[in-house]
Design a protein around this motif. Sequence first.
Motif, mmCIF file in Angstrom:
data_model
loop_
_atom_site.group_PDB
_atom_site.id
_atom_site.type_symbol
_atom_site.label_atom_id
_atom_site.label_comp_id
_atom_site.label_asym_id
_atom_site.label_seq_id
_atom_site.Cartn_x
_atom_site.Cartn_y
_atom_site.Cartn_z
ATOM 1 N N GLU A 89 -49.421 -46.066 -92.085
ATOM 2 C CA GLU A 89 -50.511 -45.943 -93.059
ATOM 3 C C GLU A 89 -51.754 -45.363 -92.401
ATOM 4 O O GLU A 89 -52.471 -44.545 -93.007
ATOM 5 C CB GLU A 89 -50.807 -47.309 -93.672
ATOM 6 C CG GLU A 89 -49.695 -47.812 -94.583
ATOM 7 C CD GLU A 89 -49.909 -49.248 -95.048
ATOM 8 O OE1 GLU A 89 -49.220 -49.668 -95.991
ATOM 9 O OE2 GLU A 89 -50.769 -49.942 -94.452
ATOM 10 N N ALA A 139 -53.843 -41.873 -93.331
ATOM 11 C CA ALA A 139 -55.291 -41.819 -93.538
ATOM 12 C C ALA A 139 -55.953 -40.791 -92.623
ATOM 13 O O ALA A 139 -56.937 -40.145 -92.994
ATOM 14 C CB ALA A 139 -55.895 -43.202 -93.318
ATOM 15 N N THR A 149 -52.501 -38.998 -102.157
ATOM 16 C CA THR A 149 -52.264 -40.386 -102.547
ATOM 17 C C THR A 149 -51.792 -41.156 -101.327
ATOM 18 O O THR A 149 -50.722 -40.877 -100.781
ATOM 19 C CB THR A 149 -51.204 -40.468 -103.659
ATOM 20 O OG1 THR A 149 -51.590 -39.629 -104.747
ATOM 21 C CG2 THR A 149 -51.047 -41.904 -104.149
ATOM 22 N N ALA A 178 -51.248 -46.870 -98.466
ATOM 23 C CA ALA A 178 -52.028 -48.106 -98.267
ATOM 24 C C ALA A 178 -52.876 -48.436 -99.487
ATOM 25 O O ALA A 178 -53.295 -49.580 -99.667
ATOM 26 C CB ALA A 178 -52.914 -47.973 -97.034
ATOM 27 N N GLN A 179 -53.155 -47.431 -100.329
ATOM 28 C CA GLN A 179 -53.965 -47.644 -101.528
ATOM 29 C C GLN A 179 -53.117 -47.700 -102.786
ATOM 30 O O GLN A 179 -53.612 -47.549 -103.898
ATOM 31 C CB GLN A 179 -55.006 -46.528 -101.641
ATOM 32 C CG GLN A 179 -55.998 -46.528 -100.495
ATOM 33 C CD GLN A 179 -56.952 -45.347 -100.545
ATOM 34 O OE1 GLN A 179 -56.956 -44.556 -101.482
ATOM 35 N NE2 GLN A 179 -57.781 -45.216 -99.515
ATOM 36 N N SER A 180 -51.819 -47.938 -102.620
ATOM 37 C CA SER A 180 -50.929 -48.049 -103.778
ATOM 38 C C SER A 180 -51.404 -49.150 -104.717
ATOM 39 O O SER A 180 -51.916 -50.189 -104.277
ATOM 40 C CB SER A 180 -49.498 -48.354 -103.323
ATOM 41 O OG SER A 180 -48.673 -48.676 -104.424
ATOM 42 N N ARG A 181 -51.200 -48.918 -106.001
ATOM 43 C CA ARG A 181 -51.546 -49.927 -107.011
ATOM 44 C C ARG A 181 -50.506 -51.023 -107.094
ATOM 45 O O ARG A 181 -50.606 -51.928 -107.937
ATOM 46 C CB ARG A 181 -51.718 -49.246 -108.366
ATOM 47 C CG ARG A 181 -52.965 -48.372 -108.467
ATOM 48 C CD ARG A 181 -52.977 -47.568 -109.750
ATOM 49 N NE ARG A 181 -51.987 -46.499 -109.731
ATOM 50 C CZ ARG A 181 -51.506 -45.902 -110.808
ATOM 51 N NH1 ARG A 181 -51.896 -46.296 -112.023
ATOM 52 N NH2 ARG A 181 -50.631 -44.920 -110.703
ATOM 53 N N SER A 233 -60.921 -37.159 -103.640
ATOM 54 C CA SER A 233 -60.098 -38.366 -103.658
ATOM 55 C C SER A 233 -59.003 -38.220 -104.706
ATOM 56 O O SER A 233 -59.116 -37.401 -105.630
ATOM 57 C CB SER A 233 -60.941 -39.609 -103.972
ATOM 58 O OG SER A 233 -61.380 -39.578 -105.325
#
Length: 385
Positions: free
Chosen positions: A8, A12, A20, A23-26, A270
Amino acid sequence: MLTRADLEAREAATLAPYATLSAQSRGREHPEAESATRTAFQKDRDRILHTTAFRRLEYKTQVFVNAQGDHYRTRLTHTLEVGQVARSVALTLGLNETLAEAIALAHDLGHPPFGHAGERVLDTLMAEYGVPPENTFDHNTQARRIVTRLEDRYPDFPGLNLTLETLDGLNKHDRAGLGPPSLEAQLVDAADALAYTAHDLDDGLRSGLLTPQQLETLPLWRELLARVPVQSPQLTERDRRTLHRELLGWLIEDLTTASEAAIRARGVTSAAEVRALPEHLITYSAPMRELLHETGLFLREHLYRHWRVEMQVEQAARLLQTLFTAYLARPSMLPPQVRAQAELDGLPRAICDFMAGMTDRYATEMYAALVPPSGPVSWLGELRN
C-alpha cells in the motif's frame, strides 16, 4: 517479505494522485480481515480468477463458437486481452493496475452461451416469463449477480465479497446516483472496445468472412495500411498478425495520449475529484473516435450480420428457447441446486441464471438430450466458407 502495508505504501508513493489506492478502499459489504501480504484489490483479482464462472469463459462464444476452430477468440481470450490492454495503459498513466485487472477479469463473467445472441434470447424470455423487477437480462448485471451471490465459495457470505471499487467497475450502464466510475473502471470499458475491435477484424480475416478488399473501404484500415509495409490485398498469415499487432499498438497509444491530455486539462488531483466530474477522462482523440465509430458500423454490417453468422445466431436462439421452455414446463429436469434456488427467486430467474452459466458446449449437450441426435444441432461445428 513485503507486507500488505508495504504494498500500500508503494502504491501511495508511485501511483498518480488521481489513481484509486487500495489503502483507501471503501471496503466490502461483509466485513472480513484483509490479507497480510496482498492488497484488497489483489485479493479481488485472485478471487475472480479462481471462480467457476471465469473458467467457463473458455467455452463461451465471442463471435465464432468454440467448435469452429482452435484459434478464434473466446470470451476467455477476449477477457485476457482486455486485461493486458488495461494493465498496459494503467501503468503508463499511473493508475492502479491491479484494480483495472480485477475489473477486466470480471467484466464478462455474466455473458451467457453464444455471445450477444444468447443475451438477447434470455432478455426476451425473462421479459415474457420473469417476475418484476428482475424480468430482464443483461450480461453486466449478471456479472454483478455472479460475484455478489451466485458463486458459492465461502461460508460467511454469498458471492465473492469483492471491494466496492471492483463492484462499482462492473456497473457499466446502470449508474443512476453513482456518478462517473473510477479512472480504472473507465479504462476497462475503453480497453474492452479496443480489444474486440482489433481481434474481431483479425478473426474476421482469419475466417474468410471479411476480405482484405472489403477492409480497404474502411478508413481505419486504410490508415493502418499506410503505417505498415504490407501488400494488401495479398495478405499472408504473417501480414495479418503484423497488422493486428500494429493496430493494437496504434489504438493503445492514442488512448493513452488522449486520456493523459484530458486528465491534465481537468487538473484532477484525487480519485474523489474524478468521481465528481460529469464526463469520462479516459478517451480517444476525436479523429480516432470517428474511425472507431465507422469501424463498429462496418463490423456490424459485414461480420456480425454476415449471413453465416446470422445462421449461427438463429440456431443458437432456437436452442436456448427450447431449453428454457422445456425447463419451465418440467422443472424436474433441473439440477437440485437450481430447483432450490427457484424456491427463493422463482423458477424463471433460476432457469435464467442456470442457462446464463452454461458454456456453448454444455448448452448444446443439454439440447441434444432433448432432440434426436440427427436434429438441428449439427450446425455448431460447421460454419465455413
